[in-house]
Write a protein that holds these residues in place. Sequence first.
Motif, PDB file in Angstrom:
ATOM      1  N   VAL A  38      32.039 -35.027   5.529  1.00 55.80           N
ATOM      2  CA  VAL A  38      31.118 -34.928   4.397  1.00 55.80           C
ATOM      3  C   VAL A  38      30.684 -33.474   4.208  1.00 55.80           C
ATOM      4  O   VAL A  38      30.095 -32.871   5.103  1.00 55.80           O
ATOM      5  N   LEU A  66      33.206 -39.744   6.655  1.00 51.72           N
ATOM      6  CA  LEU A  66      32.935 -40.697   5.578  1.00 51.72           C
ATOM      7  C   LEU A  66      33.159 -42.146   6.002  1.00 51.72           C
ATOM      8  O   LEU A  66      32.521 -43.059   5.490  1.00 51.72           O
ATOM      9  N   LYS A  71      24.925 -45.763   8.376  1.00 48.75           N
ATOM     10  CA  LYS A  71      24.157 -46.112   7.178  1.00 48.75           C
ATOM     11  C   LYS A  71      22.800 -46.716   7.521  1.00 48.75           C
ATOM     12  O   LYS A  71      21.811 -46.457   6.835  1.00 48.75           O
ATOM     13  N   PHE A  89      25.349 -46.484  -0.981  1.00 50.11           N
ATOM     14  CA  PHE A  89      26.222 -45.341  -0.751  1.00 50.11           C
ATOM     15  C   PHE A  89      27.521 -45.523  -1.532  1.00 50.11           C
ATOM     16  O   PHE A  89      28.059 -46.626  -1.592  1.00 50.11           O
ATOM     17  N   LYS A  90      28.001 -44.430  -2.089  1.00 50.62           N
ATOM     18  CA  LYS A  90      29.295 -44.439  -2.757  1.00 50.62           C
ATOM     19  C   LYS A  90      30.086 -43.231  -2.275  1.00 50.62           C
ATOM     20  O   LYS A  90      29.680 -42.089  -2.459  1.00 50.62           O
ATOM     21  N   LYS A  91      31.230 -43.511  -1.661  1.00 58.98           N
ATOM     22  CA  LYS A  91      32.061 -42.440  -1.122  1.00 58.98           C
ATOM     23  C   LYS A  91      32.948 -41.855  -2.223  1.00 58.98           C
ATOM     24  O   LYS A  91      33.529 -42.589  -3.025  1.00 58.98           O
ATOM     25  N   LYS A  92      33.046 -40.548  -2.224  1.00 56.57           N
ATOM     26  CA  LYS A  92      33.933 -39.836  -3.147  1.00 56.57           C
ATOM     27  C   LYS A  92      34.894 -39.002  -2.312  1.00 56.57           C
ATOM     28  O   LYS A  92      34.562 -37.908  -1.859  1.00 56.57           O
ATOM     29  N   PHE A  93      36.058 -39.567  -2.075  1.00 50.34           N
ATOM     30  CA  PHE A  93      37.025 -38.903  -1.210  1.00 50.34           C
ATOM     31  C   PHE A  93      37.541 -37.615  -1.856  1.00 50.34           C
ATOM     32  O   PHE A  93      37.653 -37.531  -3.080  1.00 50.34           O
ATOM     33  N   ASN A  95      35.578 -35.706   0.498  1.00 52.04           N
ATOM     34  CA  ASN A  95      34.485 -35.133   1.295  1.00 52.04           C
ATOM     35  C   ASN A  95      33.115 -35.198   0.617  1.00 52.04           C
ATOM     36  O   ASN A  95      32.240 -34.406   0.933  1.00 52.04           O
ATOM     37  N   LEU A  97      29.682 -37.617  -0.880  1.00 48.45           N
ATOM     38  CA  LEU A  97      28.944 -38.872  -0.753  1.00 48.45           C
ATOM     39  C   LEU A  97      27.837 -38.907  -1.796  1.00 48.45           C
ATOM     40  O   LEU A  97      27.092 -37.930  -1.959  1.00 48.45           O
TER      41      LEU A  97
END
Length: 226
Positions: A38, A66, A71, A89-93, A95, A97
């Motif tokens: 992250v 990630l 959490k 939470f929403k991950k945005k690959f 790197n 968040l």
Amino acid sequence: MLQLIVRKYRWFILLCFLFALTTFNLNNSNFFNLFFKVENVQYNKTLFVEESLKSEAMDLLINKNLFFLDKKKIIDLFYQSPWVQKVEFKKKFPNQLYVSITEYFPVAYFKEKNKLYLVNSSYKSSPVTGDINTEDIIKLENVREMSKFEIFLKELSKYENFLPTIKEIHYIYENRWDIILKDGSLVKLGSYNIEEQVENLQLILKNKQIRTVDMRIANQIIITHD
């Protein structure tokens, strides 16, 4: 034949080899952190959540993997604020968040020792710093037990057209409340059926300018006109 199999799955074999070189604690795996660390945390816009909590959460998230975020620890941190209702939470690959915080909304305010306190929709109060527009928020007077105010306001909330007309609510004593409306009218409620009183009050205020409505005694209404 064996050479063909090795050539076909060479990337898979290489990946397994890299896993073997890492520790069994995947959260600290150099391989995973190399690609999914992250580097950026973004929050949605909030009005009341303390910035110090966001900053502390940021420190706990930056450079973490990630896939293996703690959490629960972050959510528990934000729940220290009386304004936090939900955290997602929403991950945005690869790197990034995104942290979405749903806040409770203010339902009332009061002043104590020159400090302004807001009461939110979970009926918890907290001091507020800075300028807050209280024009559309109910002012409380002499309310010391939020549980009693909660019961009273939930009863009034059944009348969607009446609730927005309230400017102030004053606690007098057990089950006795006075209400000041935005037009300046004073309503003295009795300690009996609140639904009956509000329904009568709406009829009284419908087409008349009223200064006071005294409903403290059941089956008796005293009206003072301007």
